[in-house]
Every structure is written in C-alpha cells, then in structure tokens.
Design a protein around this motif. Structure first.
Motif: not given
Length: 203
Positions: A160-165, A114-115, A169-172, A134-146
């Motif tokens: 609905x769920x918690x994506x894993x780093x 997803x980009x 990248x973030x992957x759900x 999968x969301x690539x790093x340039x699309x992810x703003x700084x943050x502790x959890x999502x």
C-alpha cells in the motif's frame, strides 16, 4: 568441504554453506552462479546464510594479525568447528544488512501498465523484481490525491502506498516486488473511496 570442484554438485533443496562461501569469493563457474542466484531470489533462509558469510569474511579481513607474516584472514573453506568458533566470537551490530548479489546492481524496475477494469484483461508482471504500476490518464477521474493498494484474491494487503503523478499518469513503486500469483490493484480517493480496480498476474 573437500575442494572447490565439489561445490558444483546439483542441490535438491538449499545450497550448502560451502557453496555460498565459494559464491562470495566469486570462485564458481557462471552456470553455478546463475543457479545459486535464482535460488537466492526466492529463499530468505539462504539470503540470511549469504549475509552471515559476507559479514564473517569482512570481520576476518578487518582484524589485524598478531604476526605480520600471518595472513590477515583465515582462508576458506573453513572447517565447521572453526567456523562455529569464529561466529561465536563475532560482535553482532544492530541493523539489517543489504544482501550483496554477484551482480553490481539490483534487478531493473519493471513497468506494468494498468488499463483494464475488473472482469476484462489482466496486466502481467514478473516476479522477484521492483515494479512501477502505471495507470494512464483516461482511467483517472479528477481528484487531488489518491492511494494505491495491491491485495490478494482473499483481500490480504500485499502493498500500500501513495502513487506519484508522472506525465499525466499515476505510478506506484513497489521496491520489493510481489510473489507469484493473481492480485487486485485498487486505486482509492483521499477519503478511501474505491475508484478503480485492476487485475494483475505476477508470474
């Protein structure tokens, strides 16, 4: 059922229970197996029928015969009256069984990147398969959890769920996959604030 050769008749709706019995015993040609499995992926009623047939076969094989010379299980195809009596005599064990497909393993997980933000290109995903969104790093703003959520165009939640780093990248992971149609994938922060929204077309 009058014989195995009748199972190959093309079906317009649901395959017969006789067809699922032949499928469970792996007696069908590959062409019929492919047709049955394609129907099975989208039909919960036939998934229940196959599970019931599998449980019946297992129960019949596990009961010791009164006479050692008698077969340990009643050969299929069983007549409808005998099948009804056998089902009525079974003890139902609480729990949900896992449907066995002819393939020894589940469908492979499809990776979907997803980009693109809403209004631009839409990512594509296959139906009936587990998905890694999968969301690539340039699309992810700084943050502790999502948190990640997949919704229909009307806003109804499909997952609905918690994506894993994973490697920047973030992957759900969607274990059950999605039905055919368009969706929005929403990435939110710890306080539920919407951060990104991506288009997704399942086909």
């Amino acid at each position: 059922m009058s014989g195995k050769d009748e199972v190959g008749i093309r079906f317009l709706s649901h395959p017969s229970e006789d067809a699922w019995e032949e499928y469970a015993f792996k007696r069908l040609p590959e062409s019929e197996v492919a047709r049955l499995e394609a129907h099975l992926l989208a039909c919960t009623a036939c998934q229940s029928t196959l599970e019931r047939v599998d449980n019946l076969i297992h129960s019949m094989r596990s009961v010791p015969p009164a006479n050692p010379s008698v077969e340990r299980w009643i050969p299929f195809p069983m007549r409808p009256a005998i099948l009804s009596m056998a089902l009525g005599a079974l003890v139902v064990v609480a729990g949900i069984g896992v449907i066995r497909y002819r393939s020894p393993q589940n469908p492979p997980v499809a990776l979907v990147t997803l980009a693109s933000f809403r209004g631009t290109a839409t990512a594509s995903a296959p139906t009936g398969r587990p998905l890694d969104l999968e969301i690539s790093e340039p699309d992810i703003p700084p943050g502790a959890s999502y948190s990640m959520e997949v919704v229909t165009l009307t806003g109804e939640s499909a997952w609905k769920g918690t994506p894993q780093a994973r490697g920047g990248k973030l992957v759900g992971r969607l274990e059950k996959g999605l039905d055919k149609g368009p969706y929005w994938v929403r990435l939110s922060g710890a306080e539920g604030t919407l951060i990104r929204e991506f288009g997704l077309q399942v086909q």
